[in-house]
Design a protein around this motif. Structure first.
Motif, PDB file in Angstrom:
ATOM      1  N   LEU A  20      44.297  41.546 114.336  1.00 36.35           N
ATOM      2  CA  LEU A  20      44.890  42.888 114.322  1.00 36.35           C
ATOM      3  C   LEU A  20      46.171  42.917 113.488  1.00 36.35           C
ATOM      4  O   LEU A  20      46.449  43.917 112.810  1.00 36.35           O
ATOM      5  N   ALA A  21      46.919  41.830 113.506  1.00 34.87           N
ATOM      6  CA  ALA A  21      48.128  41.760 112.685  1.00 34.87           C
ATOM      7  C   ALA A  21      47.775  41.782 111.197  1.00 34.87           C
ATOM      8  O   ALA A  21      48.459  42.435 110.400  1.00 34.87           O
ATOM      9  N   VAL A  22      46.712  41.093 110.824  1.00 36.18           N
ATOM     10  CA  VAL A  22      46.263  41.110 109.417  1.00 36.18           C
ATOM     11  C   VAL A  22      45.832  42.515 109.021  1.00 36.18           C
ATOM     12  O   VAL A  22      46.197  43.017 107.948  1.00 36.18           O
ATOM     13  N   ILE A  23      45.059  43.157 109.876  1.00 39.10           N
ATOM     14  CA  ILE A  23      44.608  44.526 109.592  1.00 39.10           C
ATOM     15  C   ILE A  23      45.808  45.464 109.457  1.00 39.10           C
ATOM     16  O   ILE A  23      45.858  46.302 108.542  1.00 39.10           O
ATOM     17  N   ALA A  24      46.780  45.330 110.346  1.00 39.51           N
ATOM     18  CA  ALA A  24      47.980  46.165 110.271  1.00 39.51           C
ATOM     19  C   ALA A  24      48.733  45.919 108.968  1.00 39.51           C
ATOM     20  O   ALA A  24      49.206  46.871 108.326  1.00 39.51           O
ATOM     21  N   LYS A  29      50.463  47.849 103.729  1.00 39.99           N
ATOM     22  CA  LYS A  29      50.582  47.628 102.268  1.00 39.99           C
ATOM     23  C   LYS A  29      50.007  48.820 101.506  1.00 39.99           C
ATOM     24  O   LYS A  29      50.554  49.242 100.493  1.00 39.99           O
ATOM     25  N   GLN A  30      48.909  49.348 102.030  1.00 37.94           N
ATOM     26  CA  GLN A  30      48.255  50.487 101.377  1.00 37.94           C
ATOM     27  C   GLN A  30      49.123  51.743 101.463  1.00 37.94           C
ATOM     28  O   GLN A  30      49.285  52.455 100.476  1.00 37.94           O
ATOM     29  N   ASP A  31      49.692  52.011 102.624  1.00 39.80           N
ATOM     30  CA  ASP A  31      50.466  53.236 102.822  1.00 39.80           C
ATOM     31  C   ASP A  31      51.946  53.103 102.476  1.00 39.80           C
ATOM     32  O   ASP A  31      52.583  54.092 102.119  1.00 39.80           O
ATOM     33  N   ILE A 110      49.702  36.458  98.300  1.00 40.90           N
ATOM     34  CA  ILE A 110      49.027  37.639  97.756  1.00 40.90           C
ATOM     35  C   ILE A 110      49.998  38.780  97.469  1.00 40.90           C
ATOM     36  O   ILE A 110      49.597  39.839  97.000  1.00 40.90           O
ATOM     37  N   GLY A 111      51.268  38.565  97.782  1.00 39.24           N
ATOM     38  CA  GLY A 111      52.278  39.573  97.476  1.00 39.24           C
ATOM     39  C   GLY A 111      52.369  40.701  98.477  1.00 39.24           C
ATOM     40  O   GLY A 111      52.836  41.793  98.156  1.00 39.24           O
ATOM     41  N   ASN A 112      51.928  40.465  99.698  1.00 36.81           N
ATOM     42  CA  ASN A 112      52.004  41.476 100.747  1.00 36.81           C
ATOM     43  C   ASN A 112      53.021  41.012 101.781  1.00 36.81           C
ATOM     44  O   ASN A 112      52.711  40.256 102.698  1.00 36.81           O
ATOM     45  N   VAL A 113      54.264  41.494 101.628  1.00 33.52           N
ATOM     46  CA  VAL A 113      55.326  41.059 102.539  1.00 33.52           C
ATOM     47  C   VAL A 113      55.131  41.597 103.959  1.00 33.52           C
ATOM     48  O   VAL A 113      55.761  41.099 104.890  1.00 33.52           O
ATOM     49  N   TRP A 114      54.256  42.576 104.123  1.00 31.65           N
ATOM     50  CA  TRP A 114      53.958  43.060 105.469  1.00 31.65           C
ATOM     51  C   TRP A 114      53.315  41.960 106.307  1.00 31.65           C
ATOM     52  O   TRP A 114      53.415  41.978 107.529  1.00 31.65           O
ATOM     53  N   PHE A 115      52.653  41.016 105.680  1.00 33.19           N
ATOM     54  CA  PHE A 115      52.064  39.898 106.409  1.00 33.19           C
ATOM     55  C   PHE A 115      53.151  39.099 107.130  1.00 33.19           C
ATOM     56  O   PHE A 115      52.927  38.603 108.233  1.00 33.19           O
ATOM     57  N   VAL A 116      54.294  38.945 106.484  1.00 32.46           N
ATOM     58  CA  VAL A 116      55.397  38.198 107.093  1.00 32.46           C
ATOM     59  C   VAL A 116      55.895  38.940 108.334  1.00 32.46           C
ATOM     60  O   VAL A 116      56.088  38.340 109.398  1.00 32.46           O
ATOM     61  N   ALA A 117      56.083  40.238 108.219  1.00 34.89           N
ATOM     62  CA  ALA A 117      56.538  41.042 109.358  1.00 34.89           C
ATOM     63  C   ALA A 117      55.503  41.023 110.484  1.00 34.89           C
ATOM     64  O   ALA A 117      55.843  40.854 111.660  1.00 34.89           O
ATOM     65  N   MET A 118      54.245  41.172 110.134  1.00 32.68           N
ATOM     66  CA  MET A 118      53.191  41.179 111.154  1.00 32.68           C
ATOM     67  C   MET A 118      52.972  39.800 111.762  1.00 32.68           C
ATOM     68  O   MET A 118      52.550  39.681 112.915  1.00 32.68           O
TER      69      MET A 118
END
Length: 157
Positions: A20-24, A29-31, A110-118
């Motif tokens: 769920l964290a990956v999906i979030a 990243k999209q929004d 992959i350049g998605n810093v939201w992964f770090v937060a999640m």
């Protein structure tokens, strides 16, 4: 509580929490895209690659240590032995630490810093939903031995 009946979990929460964290992170990243400057993106990729290698190594080492100690790897089963060797000397939860580092590392690659937060959110949820339950299970099974282990070994790092 009967120590021989207690189980750490009735549902395998960690895969669900981290999925769920990956999906979030992908949704965020999209929004709400966050872009790093080119030089920082290269540095982030290098750090992410290093974190990914450490995470995979830590998880393999932890699973091998559990198997060698003849205890379960699955969180829904009763543990046979208190494992305090291998990566368990440094952290009480090397597999969850590995999952968290892997998620953060892949996100940086992959350049998605939201992964770090999640990854941080997933670690917090894992502590609340999983680790505390597992610690009660281990306390009921191993008593003072587990308490001494907790005093000398940190939960995460």
């Amino acid at each position: 509580m009967n120590a021989y009946r207690s189980k750490s979990l009735s549902f395998p929460w960690p895969p669900l929490v981290y999925s769920l964290a990956v999906i979030a992170a992908l949704y965020l990243k999209q929004d709400y895209p966050v872009y790093l400057p080119h030089l920082w993106a290269l540095i982030a990729w290098g750090i992410g690659a290093l974190l990914t290698i450490v995470a995979v190594t830590l998880n393999v080492w932890a699973v091998k240590t559990l198997i060698d100690s003849r205890t379960t790897v699955l969180t829904q089963r009763c543990t046979a032995h208190l494992v305090t060797k291998g990566p368990f000397r440094f952290t009480r939860n090397p597999t969850y630490l590995g999952y968290t580092l892997l998620m953060a590392g892949l996100g940086l690659m992959i350049g998605n810093v939201w992964f770090v937060a999640m990854a941080a959110v997933a670690a917090a949820l894992t502590t609340l939903l999983v680790i505390r339950c597992e610690e009660m299970h281990l306390l009921s099974r191993f008593g003072c031995e587990f308490e001494f282990y907790c005093r000398r070994t940190r939960r995460w790092l």
